[in-house]
Scaffold this active site. Sequence first.
Site, mmCIF file in Angstrom:
data_model
loop_
_atom_site.group_PDB
_atom_site.id
_atom_site.type_symbol
_atom_site.label_atom_id
_atom_site.label_comp_id
_atom_site.label_asym_id
_atom_site.label_seq_id
_atom_site.Cartn_x
_atom_site.Cartn_y
_atom_site.Cartn_z
ATOM 1 N N ASP A 168 0.789 -1.235 0.000
ATOM 2 C CA ASP A 168 0.000 0.000 0.000
ATOM 3 C C ASP A 168 0.818 1.280 0.000
ATOM 4 O O ASP A 168 0.353 2.334 0.421
ATOM 5 C CB ASP A 168 -0.920 -0.012 1.233
ATOM 6 C CG ASP A 168 -0.140 -0.305 2.516
ATOM 7 O OD1 ASP A 168 1.090 -0.089 2.517
ATOM 8 O OD2 ASP A 168 -0.753 -0.737 3.502
ATOM 9 N N GLU B 202 -0.310 -9.075 -1.209
ATOM 10 C CA GLU B 202 -0.884 -8.549 0.042
ATOM 11 C C GLU B 202 -2.094 -7.659 -0.265
ATOM 12 O O GLU B 202 -2.209 -6.519 0.185
ATOM 13 C CB GLU B 202 0.141 -7.772 0.878
ATOM 14 C CG GLU B 202 -0.255 -7.584 2.329
ATOM 15 C CD GLU B 202 0.703 -6.686 3.105
ATOM 16 O OE1 GLU B 202 0.635 -5.459 2.988
ATOM 17 O OE2 GLU B 202 1.552 -7.232 3.834
ATOM 18 N N GLU C 136 -2.213 5.028 3.191
ATOM 19 C CA GLU C 136 -2.129 3.643 2.717
ATOM 20 C C GLU C 136 -3.480 3.005 2.445
ATOM 21 O O GLU C 136 -3.613 2.190 1.521
ATOM 22 C CB GLU C 136 -1.335 2.789 3.725
ATOM 23 C CG GLU C 136 0.166 3.094 3.793
ATOM 24 C CD GLU C 136 0.495 4.282 4.695
ATOM 25 O OE1 GLU C 136 -0.433 4.873 5.300
ATOM 26 O OE2 GLU C 136 1.693 4.635 4.795
ATOM 27 N N HIS D 165 6.513 4.722 13.272
ATOM 28 C CA HIS D 165 6.818 5.639 12.170
ATOM 29 C C HIS D 165 5.612 6.188 11.416
ATOM 30 O O HIS D 165 5.751 7.089 10.602
ATOM 31 C CB HIS D 165 7.724 4.934 11.146
ATOM 32 C CG HIS D 165 7.001 3.888 10.341
ATOM 33 N ND1 HIS D 165 6.804 2.612 10.805
ATOM 34 C CD2 HIS D 165 6.398 3.942 9.132
ATOM 35 C CE1 HIS D 165 6.119 1.917 9.904
ATOM 36 N NE2 HIS D 165 5.859 2.694 8.883
ATOM 37 N N ARG E 253 2.543 7.981 9.638
ATOM 38 C CA ARG E 253 2.148 9.396 9.507
ATOM 39 C C ARG E 253 1.090 9.831 10.518
ATOM 40 O O ARG E 253 1.170 10.901 11.099
ATOM 41 C CB ARG E 253 1.564 9.622 8.118
ATOM 42 C CG ARG E 253 2.517 10.183 7.143
ATOM 43 C CD ARG E 253 1.845 10.460 5.810
ATOM 44 N NE ARG E 253 2.843 11.015 4.911
ATOM 45 C CZ ARG E 253 3.850 10.320 4.424
ATOM 46 N NH1 ARG E 253 3.974 9.045 4.711
ATOM 47 N NH2 ARG E 253 4.749 10.885 3.641
ATOM 48 N N HIS F 259 13.268 5.045 12.620
ATOM 49 C CA HIS F 259 13.071 5.290 11.183
ATOM 50 C C HIS F 259 13.834 6.547 10.767
ATOM 51 O O HIS F 259 13.965 7.489 11.560
ATOM 52 C CB HIS F 259 11.567 5.465 10.966
ATOM 53 C CG HIS F 259 11.113 5.408 9.535
ATOM 54 N ND1 HIS F 259 11.429 6.378 8.613
ATOM 55 C CD2 HIS F 259 10.352 4.502 8.871
ATOM 56 C CE1 HIS F 259 10.879 6.075 7.438
ATOM 57 N NE2 HIS F 259 10.218 4.924 7.569
#
Length: 369
Positions: free
Chosen positions: A96, A118, A132, A209, A211, A242
């Site tokens: 994604d 996936e 995503e 990590h 958003r 990250h």
Amino acid sequence: MKKRVALIFGTRPEAVKMAPVYLALKESPIEPFVIATAQHREMLDQVLDLFGIKPDFDLDIMQQRQSLSDLTSRLIHRLDEVYFENSFDATLVQGDTTSTFAGALVSFYHKVPVGHVEAGLRTDNIYDPFPEEINRRLNGVLSTYHYPPTEQAKRNLIREGLPPERLVVTGNTVIDALLWTIDNKASLTTSFRKRLGLESERYILMTMHRRENWGEPMRNVMLAIKDILRECPDIQIVFPVHLNPAVRDVVYTELGDHDRVILTDPLEYLPFVSLMEKAFLILTDSGGIQEEAPSLGKPTLVLRKTTERPEALEAGTARLVGTDRKKVLENTMELFTNSDSYSKMATARNPFGDGKASERIVEHLLKVL
Ligand code: UD1
Ligand code: UDP
């Protein structure tokens, strides 16, 4: 003539999950081509090195603090050049990310059928995970072949009207990658843990990590971490951070000078797996780590409000705790003090796959191409 299949990917988790598919295609009568967008740079290269993958095309897209729109437009432009100059019989994309969506779109423009690895994960909330959830849905529309990892993911796609004959439940390729890594790793790595400064037998491994967690939610979790350290004087936390500056700013400000917190740069996959293997508990907002942890018998607390992986909750391998300071503390303490709860989570079966997902994808491609 051999059929030519392009694999487009660009971030760390896509590389982990596409590596076993690439290795399986290499062993088959199909010729695979890797188009690395390098949406991530260092974090992608770490994975390519481990699996010995040399991209056929490297678009070297990453820029610091890239915006979604800018990243998407540059990806489309550069991928278009590759598809103008080369012919492929099919394209595979995974998951994604922005690379995945741009890859599927450009492949569609060139009338090259797309297979989505996936497929079918859904939270049904377009802002969580952002962006995503929308990338996955767009990929569902753009793809011809769909490889949902679980029956639940397949049901999501059927609900959206996709024809069952184009859906193949495969398991998640991340389990293939994990088992490959465990099989191929050299002697593991007490010395690595020592070098890192891990002395405690009981440590928490954490990553964060996403958003939607930037800013306040992440800050709340960092406060919960300090609470946990106060309550448990014998534990350590190890946190590979990250490379995104939006993440590093918060994490290093909040935890940078705590003597029982080890902050590192992102780790190569092999040492990271070895840290998962020996951890007491995992705290994460990562998708891939939630899928891997149960194969190593590690309970996982998921630092998110929603999940597209309800299988983990149903199987009892993970709990969705969100980013509330109190809730993170309470759930962690419960697992430290209640051995029944802990062992229930640690011994639950991994619902995400059996390590043969890549094989199933290759079999299917051989049939349809
Ligand atoms: C991306 C994916 C997310 C996935 C995550 C895995 C999208 C929209 N999001 O998010 O689904 O969970 O990757 O980690 O595709 N950076 C580096 N070096 C690296 C990697 C990143 O410096 O090797 C920094 C750069 O400043 C870059 C920033 O991180 O601009 C953000 O990278 P980006 O891929 O845009 O977003 P992620 O948050 O990593
Ligand atoms: N991982 C890694 N090194 C690290 C942290 C994670 O190799 O320091 C691996 C992890 O085992 C998993 C993948 O990276 O296979 C998950 O990537 P990430 O959490 O960035 O993305 P997500 O899965 O959330 O999209």
